[in-house]
Scaffold this active site. Sequence first.
Site, PDB file in Angstrom:
ATOM      1  N   GLY A   6       0.845  -1.199   0.000  1.00 28.42           N
ATOM      2  CA  GLY A   6       0.000   0.000   0.000  1.00 28.42           C
ATOM      3  C   GLY A   6       0.872   1.238   0.000  1.00 28.42           C
ATOM      4  O   GLY A   6       1.419   1.608   1.043  1.00 28.42           O
ATOM      5  N   GLY A   8       0.295   4.486  -0.346  1.00 30.10           N
ATOM      6  CA  GLY A   8      -0.339   5.793  -0.105  1.00 30.10           C
ATOM      7  C   GLY A   8       0.516   6.599   0.871  1.00 30.10           C
ATOM      8  O   GLY A   8       1.664   6.231   1.165  1.00 30.10           O
ATOM      9  N   LEU A  10       0.437   7.003   4.128  1.00 31.46           N
ATOM     10  CA  LEU A  10       0.873   6.357   5.366  1.00 31.46           C
ATOM     11  C   LEU A  10       1.975   5.319   5.094  1.00 31.46           C
ATOM     12  O   LEU A  10       2.976   5.267   5.807  1.00 31.46           O
ATOM     13  CB  LEU A  10      -0.335   5.700   6.053  1.00 31.46           C
ATOM     14  CG  LEU A  10      -0.095   5.229   7.472  1.00 31.46           C
ATOM     15  CD1 LEU A  10       0.253   6.382   8.407  1.00 31.46           C
ATOM     16  CD2 LEU A  10      -1.331   4.485   8.005  1.00 31.46           C
ATOM     17  N   ASN A  97      -8.331   2.105   8.136  1.00 37.33           N
ATOM     18  CA  ASN A  97      -9.330   2.916   8.831  1.00 37.33           C
ATOM     19  C   ASN A  97     -10.583   2.093   9.057  1.00 37.33           C
ATOM     20  O   ASN A  97     -10.841   1.130   8.341  1.00 37.33           O
ATOM     21  CB  ASN A  97      -9.734   4.111   7.966  1.00 37.33           C
ATOM     22  CG  ASN A  97      -8.799   5.281   8.150  1.00 37.33           C
ATOM     23  OD1 ASN A  97      -8.177   5.425   9.210  1.00 37.33           O
ATOM     24  ND2 ASN A  97      -8.708   6.112   7.131  1.00 37.33           N
ATOM     25  N   ALA A 123       0.058  12.288   7.662  1.00 34.55           N
ATOM     26  CA  ALA A 123       0.896  12.387   6.464  1.00 34.55           C
ATOM     27  C   ALA A 123      -0.005  12.715   5.294  1.00 34.55           C
ATOM     28  O   ALA A 123      -1.143  12.259   5.244  1.00 34.55           O
ATOM     29  CB  ALA A 123       1.625  11.078   6.210  1.00 34.55           C
ATOM     30  N   ARG A 125      -0.073  13.823   0.790  1.00 33.78           N
ATOM     31  CA  ARG A 125       0.639  13.902  -0.494  1.00 33.78           C
ATOM     32  C   ARG A 125       0.111  15.089  -1.268  1.00 33.78           C
ATOM     33  O   ARG A 125      -0.880  14.980  -1.970  1.00 33.78           O
ATOM     34  CB  ARG A 125       0.368  12.623  -1.311  1.00 33.78           C
ATOM     35  CG  ARG A 125       1.226  11.461  -0.904  1.00 33.78           C
ATOM     36  CD  ARG A 125       0.718  10.199  -1.546  1.00 33.78           C
ATOM     37  NE  ARG A 125       1.222  10.036  -2.891  1.00 33.78           N
ATOM     38  CZ  ARG A 125       0.845   9.036  -3.691  1.00 33.78           C
ATOM     39  NH1 ARG A 125      -0.060   8.153  -3.282  1.00 33.78           N
ATOM     40  NH2 ARG A 125       1.355   8.918  -4.873  1.00 33.78           N
ATOM     41  N   LYS A 179     -11.198   5.533  17.141  1.00 39.85           N
ATOM     42  CA  LYS A 179     -10.944   6.203  15.854  1.00 39.85           C
ATOM     43  C   LYS A 179     -12.179   6.118  14.959  1.00 39.85           C
ATOM     44  O   LYS A 179     -12.513   7.067  14.253  1.00 39.85           O
ATOM     45  CB  LYS A 179      -9.724   5.576  15.190  1.00 39.85           C
ATOM     46  CG  LYS A 179      -9.272   6.335  13.978  1.00 39.85           C
ATOM     47  CD  LYS A 179      -7.766   6.319  13.775  1.00 39.85           C
ATOM     48  CE  LYS A 179      -7.378   7.276  12.658  1.00 39.85           C
ATOM     49  NZ  LYS A 179      -6.418   6.721  11.724  1.00 39.85           N
ATOM     50  N   ASN A 187     -15.961  12.350   8.927  1.00 40.77           N
ATOM     51  CA  ASN A 187     -15.695  12.107   7.499  1.00 40.77           C
ATOM     52  C   ASN A 187     -16.917  12.237   6.594  1.00 40.77           C
ATOM     53  O   ASN A 187     -16.841  12.930   5.574  1.00 40.77           O
ATOM     54  CB  ASN A 187     -15.029  10.743   7.309  1.00 40.77           C
ATOM     55  CG  ASN A 187     -13.653  10.687   7.948  1.00 40.77           C
ATOM     56  OD1 ASN A 187     -13.364  11.461   8.853  1.00 40.77           O
ATOM     57  ND2 ASN A 187     -12.809   9.788   7.504  1.00 40.77           N
ATOM     58  N   SER A 251      -9.954  12.229   4.928  1.00 43.60           N
ATOM     59  CA  SER A 251      -9.591  11.230   3.922  1.00 43.60           C
ATOM     60  C   SER A 251     -10.788  10.950   3.004  1.00 43.60           C
ATOM     61  O   SER A 251     -10.627  10.724   1.809  1.00 43.60           O
ATOM     62  CB  SER A 251      -9.121   9.945   4.602  1.00 43.60           C
ATOM     63  OG  SER A 251     -10.072   9.512   5.544  1.00 43.60           O
TER      64      SER A 251
HETATM   65  O1  KPL Z   1      -8.753  10.487  10.420  1.00 39.75           O
HETATM   66  C1  KPL Z   1      -9.261  11.410   9.867  1.00 39.75           C
HETATM   67  C2  KPL Z   1      -9.559  11.236   8.418  1.00 39.75           C
HETATM   68  O2  KPL Z   1      -9.564  12.214   7.683  1.00 39.75           O
HETATM   69  O3  KPL Z   1      -9.771  10.093   8.020  1.00 39.75           O
HETATM   70  C3  KPL Z   1      -9.601  12.673  10.618  1.00 39.75           C
HETATM   71  C4  KPL Z   1      -9.354  12.447  12.085  1.00 39.75           C
HETATM   72  C5  KPL Z   1     -11.039  13.028  10.392  1.00 39.75           C
HETATM   73  C6  KPL Z   1      -8.702  13.819  10.241  1.00 39.75           C
HETATM   74  O4  KPL Z   1      -8.936  14.345   8.994  1.00 39.75           O
END
Ligand code: KPL
Length: 298
Positions: A6, A8, A10, A97, A123, A125, A179, A187, A251
């Site tokens: 991966g 990306g 991260l 995620n 992080a 890009r 998270k 999001n 994201s």
């Molecule tokens: O983890 C995040 C994401 O964008 O996926 C947050 C915490 C909302 C930060 O942008």
Amino acid sequence: MIGILGAGSLGRLWAALFPQDQVAFLPRPDADPAAATLGYTFESIQGSQRTIALPWLQSPDDLTLLLVTTKAGDTLDALQHWLPRIPESAPIVLFQNGLGSQQAVADAWPERPILAASTTEGANRPDAARVVHAGTGETWVGPLTSAARTELAGVVAQLSITGLLVHAEDEILPRLWQKLVVNAGINPFTAILDCPNGDILANEFFLSHIDPLCSEIARLMAAGGIGTPSPEELRQRIETVARNTARNTSSMRGDILNGRTTEIDFINGYLVQLGRRLDIPTAVNQLLTDKVKQLSPH
Ligand code: KPL
């Protein structure tokens, strides 16, 4: 050799921070075999820049650790392709995620040492050839399969070589949930409203849905045995992160702006599925999932 699956932001962050002769990316099945290296400019947290040129992994048989930084929806397929060639003893650390993809991997390979990580490292890009370590954070790693329990200390030691702050966490599921709650509350709103994280806070659509959303999540957490936070606590947690990351593009908004599939199925969509299993209504999670799906290719 440490492998990263991966490429990306991260994956590229971790790759830039390991000793460069000990790390390689696993190529996508459709990758051009002639492309010898993956190159990019890495900007450290102090602002210094370095050129990274890492080889694509040629033989997976000598992997001692695999970091999986694919998007949640791509993870199972990518591992199905690679795992038959990777030593059974190599710990696999999942950085996805949301929830759902990690359990699917652990269920598919219960005999392997599979771990999950939750990280707050930032992080991004700004363009295809540049990765910026935008914010320091912390990373928690914990076992998903029983074979991973004995590997935890060694994995934390290997990840710590990067200089990033990494903690062993025996109970990783509640961390992943923390998270998930934040992602579920930020999001989809940023994606639907097409705005940076902080701008949701004063928006009528957010204000009219956040309390019922937090009630749904609190009920799911209690029924799933994850914990008993009140809906108010969940809302506070969501709003604090939205305030602290006010100028960020989430994201999910980023995925939509770039025409990519989002991770909604593993965030609010996961909560809808869990609600079905536990017989708990999830109308707001369903609404957010539907609206995001209307915006993204799938
Ligand atoms: O983890 C995040 C994401 O964008 O996926 C947050 C915490 C909302 C930060 O942008």
